[in-house]
Write a protein that holds these residues in place. Structure first.
Motif, short mmCIF file in Angstrom:
data_model
loop_
_atom_site.label_atom_id
_atom_site.label_comp_id
_atom_site.label_asym_id
_atom_site.label_seq_id
_atom_site.Cartn_x
_atom_site.Cartn_y
_atom_site.Cartn_z
N SER A 139 -43.06 101.24 -75.13
CA SER A 139 -43.39 100.39 -76.28
C SER A 139 -42.28 100.48 -77.32
CB SER A 139 -44.72 100.82 -76.90
OG SER A 139 -44.61 102.11 -77.44
N LEU A 140 -42.35 99.55 -78.23
CA LEU A 140 -41.44 99.51 -79.36
C LEU A 140 -42.30 99.67 -80.61
CD1 LEU A 140 -38.48 98.88 -80.26
CD2 LEU A 140 -39.26 96.55 -80.58
N GLU A 141 -41.93 100.59 -81.45
CA GLU A 141 -42.70 100.86 -82.66
C GLU A 141 -41.85 100.50 -83.87
OE1 GLU A 141 -44.91 104.57 -84.93
OE2 GLU A 141 -43.72 104.94 -83.15
N LEU A 142 -42.40 99.68 -84.73
CA LEU A 142 -41.77 99.33 -86.00
C LEU A 142 -42.54 100.09 -87.08
CD1 LEU A 142 -41.54 95.50 -85.41
CD2 LEU A 142 -39.74 97.17 -85.10
N ARG A 143 -41.85 100.94 -87.81
CA ARG A 143 -42.49 101.84 -88.76
C ARG A 143 -41.91 101.61 -90.15
NH1 ARG A 143 -41.87 107.89 -87.04
NH2 ARG A 143 -42.86 107.04 -85.19
N THR A 144 -42.76 101.59 -91.16
CA THR A 144 -42.30 101.38 -92.53
C THR A 144 -42.99 102.32 -93.50
OG1 THR A 144 -41.99 99.79 -94.28
CG2 THR A 144 -43.96 99.51 -93.00
N ARG A 145 -42.24 102.73 -94.51
CA ARG A 145 -42.77 103.39 -95.70
C ARG A 145 -42.37 102.59 -96.93
NH1 ARG A 145 -42.19 109.87 -95.21
NH2 ARG A 145 -43.30 110.08 -93.27
N PHE A 146 -41.93 101.38 -96.68
CA PHE A 146 -41.42 100.50 -97.72
C PHE A 146 -42.57 100.00 -98.57
CE2 PHE A 146 -40.54 96.04 -98.82
CZ PHE A 146 -39.42 96.21 -99.59
N PRO A 147 -42.50 99.88 -99.86
CA PRO A 147 -41.41 100.21 -100.75
C PRO A 147 -41.57 101.55 -101.45
CG PRO A 147 -42.90 98.74 -101.87
CD PRO A 147 -43.46 98.98 -100.51
N PHE A 148 -42.76 102.17 -101.45
CA PHE A 148 -42.94 103.37 -102.27
C PHE A 148 -43.21 104.63 -101.47
CE2 PHE A 148 -44.49 99.76 -104.84
CZ PHE A 148 -43.48 99.76 -105.77
N GLY A 149 -43.50 104.53 -100.21
CA GLY A 149 -43.72 105.71 -99.39
C GLY A 149 -45.10 106.31 -99.50
N LEU A 150 -46.09 105.56 -99.95
CA LEU A 150 -47.44 106.10 -100.10
C LEU A 150 -48.21 106.03 -98.79
CD1 LEU A 150 -48.26 104.47 -103.54
CD2 LEU A 150 -47.33 106.73 -103.08
N LEU A 151 -48.07 104.95 -98.06
CA LEU A 151 -48.70 104.78 -96.76
C LEU A 151 -47.62 104.50 -95.73
CD1 LEU A 151 -51.76 102.47 -97.41
CD2 LEU A 151 -51.83 104.82 -96.71
N GLU A 152 -47.78 105.06 -94.54
CA GLU A 152 -46.87 104.72 -93.45
C GLU A 152 -47.60 103.78 -92.52
OE1 GLU A 152 -43.89 107.39 -91.21
OE2 GLU A 152 -45.76 107.43 -90.10
N LYS A 153 -47.00 102.63 -92.29
CA LYS A 153 -47.59 101.64 -91.40
C LYS A 153 -46.72 101.51 -90.17
CE LYS A 153 -49.63 99.09 -95.14
NZ LYS A 153 -49.25 100.04 -96.12
N SER A 154 -47.36 101.43 -89.01
CA SER A 154 -46.63 101.27 -87.75
C SER A 154 -47.25 100.12 -86.98
CB SER A 154 -46.75 102.54 -86.90
OG SER A 154 -46.16 103.62 -87.56
N ARG A 155 -46.38 99.33 -86.37
CA ARG A 155 -46.82 98.23 -85.51
C ARG A 155 -46.22 98.48 -84.14
NH1 ARG A 155 -44.45 92.43 -85.63
NH2 ARG A 155 -45.41 91.64 -83.75
N PHE A 156 -47.06 98.42 -83.12
CA PHE A 156 -46.63 98.67 -81.75
C PHE A 156 -46.51 97.35 -81.00
CE2 PHE A 156 -48.75 102.54 -83.09
CZ PHE A 156 -47.84 103.49 -82.70
N ILE A 157 -45.41 97.21 -80.25
CA ILE A 157 -45.20 96.06 -79.40
C ILE A 157 -45.05 96.59 -77.98
CG2 ILE A 157 -43.68 94.13 -78.85
CD1 ILE A 157 -42.79 94.21 -81.80
N GLU A 158 -45.96 96.18 -77.10
CA GLU A 158 -45.89 96.63 -75.71
C GLU A 158 -44.77 95.91 -74.99
OE1 GLU A 158 -47.69 99.05 -74.35
OE2 GLU A 158 -48.70 99.35 -76.27
N LEU A 159 -44.03 96.62 -74.17
CA LEU A 159 -42.92 96.04 -73.43
C LEU A 159 -43.24 95.99 -71.94
CD1 LEU A 159 -39.96 97.82 -75.20
CD2 LEU A 159 -40.78 95.53 -75.59
#
Length: 159
Positions: A139-159
Motif C-alpha cells: 500500500s501507499l500511505e499519505l500522512r499529514t500533520r499539516f498545519p499544526f501537528g495536533l492530529l495525524e491523518k493517514s490515507r491508505f491507497i491499496e496497490l
C-alpha cells in the motif's frame, strides 16, 4: 463524512494534540465555573483552531491519485529509486504530506510532497530490497500533520 470508521483514513492524536485538548478542556471548565467572557472567547478560539487544523489537513489528503509506479534499478541489499507519479485532480495547493510505501521484505524511505501543481507530480522514493526476485507492493500511505501537528491523518491507497 466518516472520520473514525473509515478503512482508508486513519486519525491519531499526537502528543501535542493531547496537551492541547487538555488545555482546551481546562479553559472550558474554568470559563463555565467563573462565567468569565474572556475565557469563553479563548475557549472558542482554541476550539476553532483545532477544527480548522482538521479541515485543512483533510483537504490536503483529498484529490491525489496514483498514476504509475515505475520500478527503478533495484538490486538486493542496495539502495535504488522507485519513481512514483501522482495526479492532482484539483488546483495546485500546499500539501505537506509524507509519502510511505509499504513493500514486502524491504525498507522504503519516506518521501515528502510539498506544494503541488495540476497534472502529474513525479516523486522518487529510495528503497532497499532484501532479496532478488519479485517484490509485492502492499500500500501507499499519505500522512499529514499539516498545519499544526495536533492530529495525524493517514490515507491508505491499496496497490
Amino acid at each position: 463524512m466518516r472520520l473514525w470508521n473509515d478503512r482508508r483514513l486513519r486519525l491519531s492524536l499526537t502528543g501535542l494534540g493531547a496537551q492541547y485538548l487538555v488545555a482546551l478542556l481546562g479553559v472550558g471548565a474554568f470559563s463555565v465555573n467563573t462565567g468569565n467572557n474572556l475565557l469563553y472567547l479563548v475557549f472558542s478560539l482554541m476550539l476553532g483552531l483545532f477544527l480548522v487544523s482538521g479541515i485543512l489537513s483533510r483537504r490536503a489528503l483529498q484529490g491525489l491519485q496514483v498514476v504509475t509506479l515505475e520500478d527503478g534499478h533495484l538490486f538486493a541489499r542496495v539502495r535504488g529509486g522507485l519513481r512514483l507519479r501522482l495526479l492532482d485532480s484539483g488546483r495546485g495547493r500546499l500539501r505537506g504530506l509524507e509519502v510511505h510505501l509499504v513493500m514486502d521484505d524491504s525498507s522504503v524511505e519516506p518521501g515528502f510532497l510539498g506544494r503541488t501543481r495540476p497534472g502529474p507530480i513525479p516523486l522518487v522514493l529510495q528503497a532497499r530490497v532484501s532479496h532478488r526476485g519479485w517484490i509485492r507492493l502492499r500500500s501507499l500511505e499519505l500522512r499529514t500533520r499539516f498545519p499544526f501537528g495536533l492530529l495525524e491523518k493517514s490515507r491508505f491507497i491499496e496497490l
